[in-house]
Design a protein around this motif. Structure first.
Motif, short mmCIF file in Angstrom:
data_model
loop_
_atom_site.label_atom_id
_atom_site.label_comp_id
_atom_site.label_asym_id
_atom_site.label_seq_id
_atom_site.Cartn_x
_atom_site.Cartn_y
_atom_site.Cartn_z
N PRO A 1 73.93 -6.76 -5.81
CA PRO A 1 74.85 -5.70 -5.36
C PRO A 1 75.23 -4.72 -6.46
O PRO A 1 75.36 -3.51 -6.22
CB PRO A 1 76.09 -6.49 -4.90
N THR B 1 81.81 -11.66 -10.34
CA THR B 1 81.39 -11.87 -8.96
C THR B 1 82.08 -13.11 -8.40
O THR B 1 81.96 -14.19 -8.98
CB THR B 1 79.87 -12.05 -8.88
N ASP C 1 82.98 -18.41 -10.25
CA ASP C 1 82.68 -16.99 -10.42
C ASP C 1 81.52 -16.81 -11.41
O ASP C 1 81.37 -17.59 -12.35
CB ASP C 1 83.90 -16.25 -10.94
N ALA D 1 72.17 -13.38 -6.66
CA ALA D 1 73.22 -13.00 -5.71
C ALA D 1 74.30 -12.14 -6.36
O ALA D 1 74.86 -11.26 -5.72
CB ALA D 1 73.84 -14.27 -5.12
N ALA D 2 74.58 -12.41 -7.62
CA ALA D 2 75.61 -11.62 -8.32
C ALA D 2 75.07 -10.26 -8.76
O ALA D 2 75.77 -9.24 -8.66
CB ALA D 2 76.12 -12.40 -9.53
N SER E 1 82.50 -16.96 -3.74
CA SER E 1 82.05 -16.91 -2.34
C SER E 1 80.73 -16.17 -2.20
O SER E 1 79.91 -16.48 -1.33
CB SER E 1 83.12 -16.23 -1.47
N GLN E 2 80.49 -15.21 -3.09
CA GLN E 2 79.28 -14.39 -3.01
C GLN E 2 78.05 -15.13 -3.55
O GLN E 2 76.92 -14.75 -3.26
CB GLN E 2 79.51 -13.10 -3.81
N VAL E 3 78.26 -16.16 -4.35
CA VAL E 3 77.12 -16.85 -4.95
C VAL E 3 76.95 -18.27 -4.40
O VAL E 3 76.15 -19.05 -4.91
CB VAL E 3 77.25 -16.91 -6.50
#
Lengths: 451, 343
Positions: A191, A423, A400, A187-188, A426-428
């Motif tokens: 992007p 990262t 993070d 996920a990190a 929330s993104q992971v």
């Protein structure tokens, strides 16, 4: 292994004491209770069990973990500069041990083998009376020792284990992981890869043929395909493989323009070296520069790969160059004592030791179920990685994640990776019943106090 | 076609390592009658000769660079190799970068010494003991040696790159008349193959065209008769052990840029090399070389995508499958002699 084999004498002893203890506990009831559970500390000391690879291929990681554990014990007992204790958001640690008991420790050698790791953990529990087991530099070992601790009624604070399974399908009520996992790496990374290499890419995966390799491949494939990448092929490579030329050569015959190396340790060093030797980094495919990605980086491994890591993206749990107060305090403390900066393995085990000690203090008891209750959904800060949640549903830390890249011009053998992006958590973050984590069937089970 | 040629080159490359190790094993078995499970450790020690020389050449003193900071925020201490002071930065750096080829010269006396010490100090006491005893003691010795190396150098692989002139890749496709960039092959792997062929040729020439070699070959055929002729065959066999150690050590030195050396690399090659020796025929030097290249090429072809798709995992077992077939059809191996290990 049967529970009765493992714990018979201590169960009888602890169980007899526990007869007078209520079977339904609350936080208030835990306080002051030092009976009714496995290896209840007697006297004015408490023993922790550090189970790390002291021999075998991950012995260097194990040595760094052991240094961090010794530092943590020193700080818990009031020695040194206190490391991250002053920056830790919870303020129960006062340098007087755990619940006023001086911290002692025993060590075991996992040899990076599941059976050896279980044997050494069993010995520390049965013979040395360890109240908590922590350590490991392999997911296979972590899953095996976690299961043993669950049976024995001991808390397991996992060390360096990155497979989704540790807090996914193989999660246990007595097991906790601070380190990040494969899903978070994917996920990190995805992007950042899309931003740097574009969304129209064809990836070829080489994957270590074991538990960690599978979950990392799955995580990176799903995350990159969601960004628009296509997966051309995914080939499993034996863990014992040393010369990867036979696996690299076929990559050249496909239309792939990215090679993802789901390898760790010596596998990563050798496969990356082979890929560079075969000119993949100078190659162009589909009108683009060919790229290599290493999902899980370790500074100790990067040192083995030498100049081959330059410019290659990967992810890591923590890095000594992070500017936050906790990271800097730990780096200073560790660096002053040992002469070089700590690895991510050292960081995660140091954090786990402090988190355990703090949880015991907050619970007011060494009872594993009280400690687990204190750790579940505990939010903290000041241990690097920003605000962190120890999620109760799966006992995984959410924080993070760092995306790093091999540094082009390192100033020393420790300065090999540069942080490209922090990262945000929330993104992971994912749901506890995420398919990669074992789905709805995955369950922690019940906490086992061992008595 | 490109894939086949590429895997053939890979096979020759792997076969080079197998053949060099198997050659040394066969030399020791043929002369001394000893099954030496510590031979892989000699390969590993050779590789660490390259690491050691690289570190010796990189010995440094520190200067403080006030313009840069270290990880604790103190002025950065920069390592300056002594060879930079002695020969100038450019020439000094070139010497460090050429440490692997230079390690060939360094490794020959070191490996010869290690070989003599190993043979005189331990293995000679096991000449008349059963092969099982020899295997146990040499396997134990291998473990001791690798643990010593780990204690000094750590468990993680240590990068030991080839000189910059040889770190790139060669357009083999264009060289043989195919389209450019279809078959790219690393320079160093080609050099490794050429080096292996040179060492093998030198060993065979030594045994074939020198008086010493003639006596050794006679000793391999009939040790007692040669001894009765008044020739000190034991002394010559000790020299052969040293030569076998050098062959394994040089194979290790030159292998370091291909895979970063670690303490376990000898064990990784040992089992396969024994299979090579058995397939080639116990005691047969040409058999060891032939089997080394044959099994290396077969292993590489078994790694072709179409082959793995057809039979998953075949690349992991192909060598053992071929060994079974050959031993069933030719029990003494490809070029084995009658009477060897048949008593």
């Amino acid at each position: 292994m049967s529970k009765s084999d493992l714990t018979r004498r201590r169960v009888l002893k602890a169980g007899a004491a526990g007869l007078a203890t209520p079977t339904i506990f609350t936080g208030a009831v835990w306080a002051g209770s030092h009976t009714g559970f496995m290896n209840a500390p007697q006297g004015d000391t408490v023993t922790l069990g550090f189970n790390v690879p002291q021999t075998g291929p991950y012995a260097d990681e194990g040595a760094d973990e052991l240094r961090a554990y010794e530092l943590a014990v020193e700080h818990l007992n009031g020695g040194g500069d206190g490391g991250m204790i002053p920056t830790f958001s919870s303020k129960t640690l006062e340098g007087n041990g755990i619940l006023g008991k001086k911290v002692e420790y025993v060590t075991g050698d996992t040899q990076t083998k599941s059976d050896a790791a279980r044997a050494s953990a069993k010995s520390m529990i049965e013979k040395d009376g360890a109240i908590m087991i922590t350590g490991g530099s392999s997911s296979g070992v972590a899953v095996a020792v976690q299961a043993l601790c669950q049976e024995a009624g001991i808390i397991f604070m996992a060390g360096l284990t990155h497979s989704n399974d540790t807090t996914g399908k193989d999660r246990k009520a007595n097991g906790f992981r601070h380190f990040f996992n494969s899903y978070m790496s994917g996920a990190a990374l995805a992007p950042v890869l899309a931003a740097n290499y574009g969304k129209d890419r064809k990836a070829y995966h080489l994957t270590a043929d074991y538990n960690w390799g599978y979950t990392t491949e799955e995580a990176v494939v799903q995350a990159t395909e969601a960004m628009g990448w296509e997966t051309v092929n995914a080939v499993k490579t034996p863990l014992t493989q040393t010369d990867f030329s036979s696996y690299i050569a076929p990559v050249l015959q496909t239309d792939a323009d990215v090679l993802v190396l789901n390898h760790y340790g010596g596998n990563m060093i050798n496969s990356l070296t082979s890929a560079v030797q075969f000119g993949l980094r100078e190659k162009t495919a589909n009108g683009k520069d060919f790229e290599i990605v290493v999902p899980l980086y370790s500074r100790l491994m990067a040192r083995g790969a030498g100049a081959n890591v330059k410019g290659i993206f990967g992810s890591t749990n923590w890095h000594w160059s992070l500017p936050d107060a906790g990271s800097q305090a730990f780096t200073k403390s560790f660096g002053t004592k040992y002469g070089f900066p700590p690895s991510q393995a050292a960081h995660t085990v140091y954090c786990q030791t402090l988190l355990y000690a703090d949880a015991v203090n907050r619970a007011g008891s060494f009872n594993p179920c009280a400690v687990a209750e204190a750790l579940e959904d505990f939010e903290f800060d000041g241990l690097g990685n920003g605000k962190t949640l120890y999620r109760g549903a799966d006992h995984q830390c959410f924080k993070d994640v760092l995306v790093v890249r091999g540094k082009e011009n390192p100033t020393s053998e420790f300065d090999l990776l540069e942080i490209v992006e922090v990262t945000p958590v929330s993104q992971v973050t994912y749901a506890p019943d995420h398919p990669q984590m074992g789905g709805a069937e995955a369950t922690l089970g019940s906490c086992n106090p061992g008595a | 076609m490109d894939a086949i040629i590429l895997q053939f080159l890979n096979g020759l490359d792997k076969g080079s390592a197998y053949a060099l190790i198997a050659l040394g094993l066969t030399l020791i078995f043929g002369t001394l009658g000893v099954v030496n499970f510590a031979h892989g450790a000699l390969f590993m020690i050779g590789a660490f000769c390259a690491v050691t020389l690289q570190r010796l050449l990189s010995l440094s003193h520190q200067i403080v660079d006030e313009t840069q900071k270290d990880f604790l925020g103190n002025p950065l201490k920069v390592d300056v190799p002594y060879v930079h002071d002695w020969f100038g930065p450019a020439a000094g750096q070139t010497i460090i970068e050429w440490s692997v080829p230079l390690a060939i010269l360094f490794a020959i006396p070191v490996m010869a010494l290690v070989g003599v010490i190993m043979e005189r100090g331990l293995i000679k006491h096991f000449y008349k003991r059963p092969h099982a005893d020899q295997i146990l003691v040499t396997f134990g010795l291998a473990i001791v040696l690798q643990e010593i190396i780990k204690a000094f150098y750590g468990a993680n692989p240590i990068p030991t790159p080839a000189p910059p002139a040889f770190t790139g890749s060669f357009d083999f496709g264009a060289f043989i008349g195919l389209d450019p960039n279809t078959i790219i092959y690393p320079y160093w792997r080609l050099i490794y193959f050429a080096f292996a062929m040179s060492v093998i040729a030198a060993v065979f020439a030594f045994l074939q065209f020198t008086t010493f070699g003639m006596v050794v070959r006679a000793g391999m055929a009939d040790r007692e008769t040669v001894g009765m002729l008044g020739i000190n065959i034991d002394k010559r066999f000790t020299v052969m052990f040293a030569i076998a150690a050098c062959v394994a050590g040089l194979a290790g030195v030159m292998y370091t840029p291909i895979n970063s050396p670690n303490y376990h690399m000898g064990m990784d090659f040992l089992v396969l090399s024994f299979v090579v020796v058995v397939v080639g025929g116990m005691g047969s030097l040409p058999g060891a070389v032939l089997a080394g290249f044959l099994l290396g090429v077969l292993e590489s072809f078994a790694s072709l995508g179409v082959v793995i798709d057809l039979i998953p995992g075949i690349n992991q077992i192909i060598i053992y499958l071929v060994a079974i077939v050959i031993l069933l059809t030719r029990p003494r191996g490809l070029m084995g002699r009658k009477g060897v290990m048949e008593e």
